[in-house]
Design a protein around this motif. Structure first.
Motif, mmCIF file in Angstrom:
data_model
loop_
_atom_site.group_PDB
_atom_site.id
_atom_site.type_symbol
_atom_site.label_atom_id
_atom_site.label_comp_id
_atom_site.label_asym_id
_atom_site.label_seq_id
_atom_site.Cartn_x
_atom_site.Cartn_y
_atom_site.Cartn_z
ATOM 1 N N PHE A 552 0.868 -1.178 0.000
ATOM 2 C CA PHE A 552 0.000 0.000 0.000
ATOM 3 C C PHE A 552 0.905 1.227 0.000
ATOM 4 C CE2 PHE A 552 -3.029 -2.839 2.436
ATOM 5 C CZ PHE A 552 -3.978 -2.929 1.423
ATOM 6 N N ASN A 553 0.482 2.308 -0.672
ATOM 7 C CA ASN A 553 1.298 3.517 -0.611
ATOM 8 C C ASN A 553 0.981 4.327 0.645
ATOM 9 O OD1 ASN A 553 -0.953 5.212 -1.103
ATOM 10 N ND2 ASN A 553 -0.675 5.051 -3.311
ATOM 11 N N ASP A 554 1.773 5.371 0.883
ATOM 12 C CA ASP A 554 1.623 6.165 2.103
ATOM 13 C C ASP A 554 0.256 6.834 2.198
ATOM 14 O OD1 ASP A 554 4.132 5.473 2.891
ATOM 15 O OD2 ASP A 554 4.910 7.511 3.072
ATOM 16 N N THR A 555 -0.291 7.255 1.052
ATOM 17 C CA THR A 555 -1.596 7.915 1.071
ATOM 18 C C THR A 555 -2.672 6.957 1.556
ATOM 19 O OG1 THR A 555 -0.915 9.298 -0.785
ATOM 20 C CG2 THR A 555 -3.252 9.213 -0.312
ATOM 21 N N THR A 556 -2.593 5.702 1.114
ATOM 22 C CA THR A 556 -3.560 4.696 1.552
ATOM 23 C C THR A 556 -3.404 4.430 3.044
ATOM 24 O OG1 THR A 556 -3.628 3.682 -0.643
ATOM 25 C CG2 THR A 556 -4.343 2.317 1.208
ATOM 26 N N LEU A 557 -2.150 4.300 3.513
ATOM 27 C CA LEU A 557 -1.921 4.097 4.947
ATOM 28 C C LEU A 557 -2.424 5.287 5.751
ATOM 29 C CD1 LEU A 557 1.554 2.414 5.544
ATOM 30 C CD2 LEU A 557 -0.658 1.378 5.135
ATOM 31 N N SER A 558 -2.205 6.486 5.232
ATOM 32 C CA SER A 558 -2.648 7.693 5.932
ATOM 33 C C SER A 558 -4.169 7.722 6.047
ATOM 34 C CB SER A 558 -2.147 8.935 5.194
ATOM 35 O OG SER A 558 -2.540 10.110 5.864
ATOM 36 N N GLU A 559 -4.856 7.313 4.973
ATOM 37 C CA GLU A 559 -6.321 7.279 5.023
ATOM 38 C C GLU A 559 -6.801 6.215 6.010
ATOM 39 O OE1 GLU A 559 -10.188 6.759 2.067
ATOM 40 O OE2 GLU A 559 -8.220 7.187 1.192
ATOM 41 N N MET A 560 -6.086 5.076 6.055
ATOM 42 C CA MET A 560 -6.425 4.048 7.059
ATOM 43 C C MET A 560 -6.260 4.615 8.470
ATOM 44 S SD MET A 560 -4.689 0.500 5.782
ATOM 45 C CE MET A 560 -4.857 -0.111 4.114
ATOM 46 N N ALA A 561 -5.155 5.329 8.695
ATOM 47 C CA ALA A 561 -4.903 5.896 10.021
ATOM 48 C C ALA A 561 -5.947 6.946 10.383
ATOM 49 C CB ALA A 561 -3.499 6.500 10.067
ATOM 50 N N GLN A 562 -6.464 7.632 9.370
ATOM 51 C CA GLN A 562 -7.481 8.655 9.605
ATOM 52 C C GLN A 562 -8.855 8.023 9.857
ATOM 53 O OE1 GLN A 562 -7.198 12.095 9.667
ATOM 54 N NE2 GLN A 562 -9.363 12.212 10.162
ATOM 55 N N GLU A 563 -9.239 7.079 8.996
ATOM 56 C CA GLU A 563 -10.594 6.519 9.040
ATOM 57 C C GLU A 563 -10.719 5.302 9.951
ATOM 58 O OE1 GLU A 563 -13.116 8.062 7.754
ATOM 59 O OE2 GLU A 563 -11.787 9.612 6.942
ATOM 60 N N LYS A 564 -9.599 4.619 10.199
ATOM 61 C CA LYS A 564 -9.571 3.432 11.079
ATOM 62 C C LYS A 564 -10.616 2.387 10.675
ATOM 63 C CE LYS A 564 -8.084 6.440 14.809
ATOM 64 N NZ LYS A 564 -8.249 7.655 13.970
ATOM 65 N N ALA A 570 -15.562 -1.497 5.200
ATOM 66 C CA ALA A 570 -14.920 -0.211 5.501
ATOM 67 C C ALA A 570 -13.518 -0.161 4.902
ATOM 68 C CB ALA A 570 -14.857 0.004 7.010
ATOM 69 N N MET A 571 -12.793 -1.280 4.969
ATOM 70 C CA MET A 571 -11.451 -1.317 4.402
ATOM 71 C C MET A 571 -11.505 -1.165 2.885
ATOM 72 S SD MET A 571 -8.191 -1.487 4.836
ATOM 73 C CE MET A 571 -7.809 -2.088 6.488
ATOM 74 N N LEU A 572 -12.489 -1.771 2.243
ATOM 75 C CA LEU A 572 -12.605 -1.690 0.783
ATOM 76 C C LEU A 572 -12.926 -0.272 0.318
ATOM 77 C CD1 LEU A 572 -12.412 -3.512 -1.708
ATOM 78 C CD2 LEU A 572 -14.863 -3.907 -1.536
ATOM 79 N N SER A 573 -13.487 0.538 1.215
ATOM 80 C CA SER A 573 -13.810 1.922 0.845
ATOM 81 C C SER A 573 -12.585 2.829 0.876
ATOM 82 C CB SER A 573 -14.879 2.482 1.790
ATOM 83 O OG SER A 573 -14.335 2.708 3.085
ATOM 84 N N ILE A 574 -11.462 2.335 1.409
ATOM 85 C CA ILE A 574 -10.226 3.128 1.456
ATOM 86 C C ILE A 574 -9.617 3.196 0.062
ATOM 87 C CG2 ILE A 574 -7.886 3.255 2.408
ATOM 88 C CD1 ILE A 574 -10.015 3.854 4.477
ATOM 89 N N SER A 575 -9.237 4.385 -0.394
ATOM 90 C CA SER A 575 -8.635 4.564 -1.716
ATOM 91 C C SER A 575 -7.317 3.793 -1.801
ATOM 92 C CB SER A 575 -8.384 6.058 -1.963
ATOM 93 O OG SER A 575 -7.834 6.264 -3.233
ATOM 94 N N GLY A 576 -7.198 2.959 -2.827
ATOM 95 C CA GLY A 576 -5.983 2.163 -2.993
ATOM 96 C C GLY A 576 -6.131 0.729 -2.532
#
Length: 711
Positions: A552-564, A570-576
């Motif tokens: 996963f790229n950093d943007t995807t990890l950052s969105e995971m950290a934001q949205e949890k 819910a995970m499938l809705s994360i970009s990437g």
């Protein structure tokens, strides 16, 4: 076919929608039209040919200049579940034979080759046995002698259209001025191509130029403020890369060096270590980086001045490819200019003159007194309507004055000289020089001759540089470097539009770097989770022997950290996060997020989603809602709300405990009528108080979960 393309985008790449311009480009390719794409590094060029390749029957052949680039692309595609391969000189005859057999068996959708491989004996005959649906020419600026990275072997790619006249060609590059853009079309013999020029703006990159004094200490200070962030330091010489990496290593930084003088094995090992985040700092010459698809590079430092703006723009574009904030720091000294001029004073005279003029443009950028981003964009023919507020000049602007009259004098002189004079000659005319060239061309007879004799030569040079940098003038490289008036320049000359200039001050340079802002508690918690996810990503990447950003790229990890996200939907809705990556990695990242959230809850930190997960854990242990409410000292209504929300998100809640199928069927038409976003009281009143709030909550959760499943 666009619908199919959107499905491919989500399934293999994990994105719900295309980035700006991607859909139009893909539509052009699917219509089998030749296409030229200019899109900045990190803008999503690869998707523009990878998605059509997966939609159309047959195989896409990608021509790429570097082995490392091919390997990166193929690894990333494999992680996304795409069958891709590359052919190059590093492979044994057996490996190449197996790949060719797989291509003939239609098991490969994208085949990456170098120009040399493409043009080797018998390769076109092999390709004609395949169903080639598209040729993609990556780094297409290499085909143009006007470009910054001209490669003679690229000029032979014109044979593509001769050998495969009906197969569309897409040419892609991140860095090409107008002259290079035109040359790409002509050199490749493209037939009425659709041309898509995306914005060159990379607003996420902070731009800073600092004086060349005390570079090492400035670099270590910068690195101390950016701990754990991967980055590249570009140096002019091989010796500098080695000495700098050694000094940084001695200071405790994870640094290595890379240059063309190293063996192929050593270069490959160093590059691999950087891609896998085993080292954080790469000290390199320009031999490193083209096409390296490492999305989490957070900064790029230029230890020395690059030789042209195209190279500089391409190199800083290796930072922040994922769209997250990145820094570009350039050290500038006039000694670097002299060293570069010496390097460029050899070889073909025509190329030498071109490169020296481009070096002057790079020098102008370094000495700029106006928004640096506007200068970069103007160079590529794009206008930014306002200052960027993300460069050192915008943070600390120099004093300016109304320079409209000065600009009009210069523009008038250029117009009266029929736009046939280079910069130095324009200054001579403005200052009333009696030089041989001025007199031979009769420029001493024009009305504006001597109109600026009261202004020193260096000041005029600075003013003209500012006019070029801000888009009033353009340099015609293919017309003896003469100055041409742009539409913006005509507005100043003919419509009296005001124009600000900065007073010339030699060696002026701002010391201010982007300030480091204090973080809120919420941001600190997000950073802590991001770091845990980064460690997990590295662990998985090492197990699979791939770079971390392939997971996963950093943007995807950052969105995971934001949205949890703590459920599969819910995970499938994360970009990437696409279906393939959800299956491969989703559970591991969900478990890490749940672990983090519950840890924070136990420490008394309020985290989004934490209280729901505590309820979930109690539910899993067999407690009923009233018992959970008593245990947690919460209202029973809150517990029912948690359980409804958890069910909606896809968690294993036995909904039949709380609402029967027949009760739901009675309520569903009303939910459809009032809408799922209506207030609970609206439903309660609608049913005349005969349906309790908890049943309504559960019915809404079932309705919303079904709606998500349909999407």
């Amino acid at each position: 076919m666009i619908t199919a393309a959107q499905e491919v985008l989500k399934k293999y790449f994990g994105y719900e929608r295309f980035r700006p311009m991607q859909q139009e480009i893909i539509s052009s390719v699917l219509a089998k039209r030749d296409t030229i794409v200019l899109m900045p590094t990190g803008g999503g060029k690869s998707v523009c040919y990878q998605v059509p390749a997966l939609v159309m029957p047959g195989i896409c052949v990608v021509i790429s200049p570097l082995i490392a680039l091919m390997q990166d692309q193929v690894k990333a595609l494999a992680a996304n579940g795409v069958n891709a391969a590359f052919l190059n000189s590093t492979q044994s005859a057996e490996v190449q034979y197996n790949i060719e057999t797989a291509c003939l068996g239609r098991a490969i959708k994208l085949l990456y080759v170098s120009p040399e491989k493409l043009l080797s004996a018998g390769f076109f005959s092999f390709l004609k046995r395949l169903q080639v649906n598209l040729f993609a020419v990556d780094e297409a600026h290499c085909i143009s002698a006007w470009g910054h990275d001209f490669r003679p072997e690229y000029t032979q790619l014109r044979t593509l259209k001769e050998q495969f006249p009906t197969v569309p060609v897409i040419a892609l590059t991140a860095t090409a001025d107008r002259l290079t853009q035109k040359d790409i079309q002509e050199q490749l013999h493209l037939q009425d191509p659709a041309v898509y020029i995306s914005s060159f703006d990379r607003p996420n990159i902070n731009l800073t130029v600092l004086p060349g004094r005390n570079r090492f200490n400035r670099i270590t200070d910068f690195l101390d403020n950016h701990k754990g962030q991967p980055g590249i330091i570009y140096c002019l010489s091989r010796n500098t890369t080695e000495s700098l990496s050694q000094k940084l290593s001695a200071q405790g930084f994870k640094a290595a060096h890379y240059h063309a003088g190293l063996s192929a094995t050593a270069r490959a090992a160093t590059q691999d270590a950087f891609l896998k985040d085993n080292i954080q700092i790469m000290c390199a010459t320009i031999a490193f980086g083209m096409g390296i698809d490492k999305s989490n590079v957070r900064w790029v430092i230029h230890y020395n001045l690059p030789k042209n703006i195209e190279s500089y723009y391409q190199e800083i574009g290796r930072g922040g490819r994922d769209g997250a904030p990145a820094n570009a720091l350039l050290f500038y000294s006039y000694a670097d200019v002299l060293a570069m001029r010496k390097m460029l004073s050899e070889g073909d005279k025509k190329q030498q003159a071109l490169q020296l003029v481009k070096l002057e443009r790079m020098q102008q950028y370094a000495e700029a007194t106006s928004c640096r981003r506007r200068i970069l964009l103007n160079y590529f023919g794009e206008t930014l309507s306002k200052n960027c507020q993300n460069c050192d000049i915008c943070r600390n602007p120099p004093a300016s004055f109304d320079g409209t009259i000065h600009a009009q004098k210069a523009l008038s002189a250029i117009a009266r000289m029929l736009e046939k004079a280079p910069l130095g000659l324009v200054i001579d005319v403005l200052r009333g020089s009696r030089s041989q060239q001025v007199l031979e061309k009769n420029f001493d007879r024009i009305k504006t001759y001597g109109a600026g004799r009261d202004i020193p030569y260096n000041d005029w040079q600075s003013y003209l540089h500012q006019m070029i940098n801000q888009g009033l003038l353009e340099i015609a490289y293919d017309d003896a470097y003469t100055l041409k008036i742009s539409p913006a320049g005509k507005e100043v000359l003919l419509q009296n539009k005001s124009f600000a200039l900065v007073k010339f001050e030699p060696n002026a340079a701002t010391e201010e770097v982007a300030p480091v802002k204090a973080k809120s508690k919420k941001e600190v918690l997000k950073d802590e989770l991001f770091e845990r996810l980064r460690v997990l990503r590295k662990k998985i990447a090492d197990q699979q022997n791939v770079p971390p950003y392939v997971i996963f790229n950093d943007t995807t990890l950052s969105e995971m950290a934001q949205e949890k996200p703590t459920s599969r939907p819910a995970m499938l809705s994360i970009s990437g996060v696409g279906l393939i990556k959800l299956e491969n990695y989703g559970e591991a990242f969900i478990n890490e997020i749940i672990s983090f959230v519950t840890d924070q809850q136990e420490q008394g930190n309020k985290v989004k989603g934490a209280t729901h997960l505590v309820t979930l854990e109690a539910y899993k242990q067999g407690y009923q809602p009233d018992q959970i409410a008593l245990q947690r000292n919460l209202n029973i209504v809150t517990i029912y709300s948690h359980l409804a929300s958890l069910y909606e998100q896809g968690y294993a809640i036995d909904i039949k405990q709380f609402i029967s199928a027949s009760d739901y069927q009675k309520l569903e038409p009303t939910i459809t009528k009032l809408g799922p976003e209506a207030k609970l009281k609206d439903y309660f009143d609608h049913f005349g108080g005969n349906v309790d709030y908890n049943t309504i909550r559960m019915a809404l959760a079932v309705y919303k979960r079904k709606a998500k499943a349909v999407k």
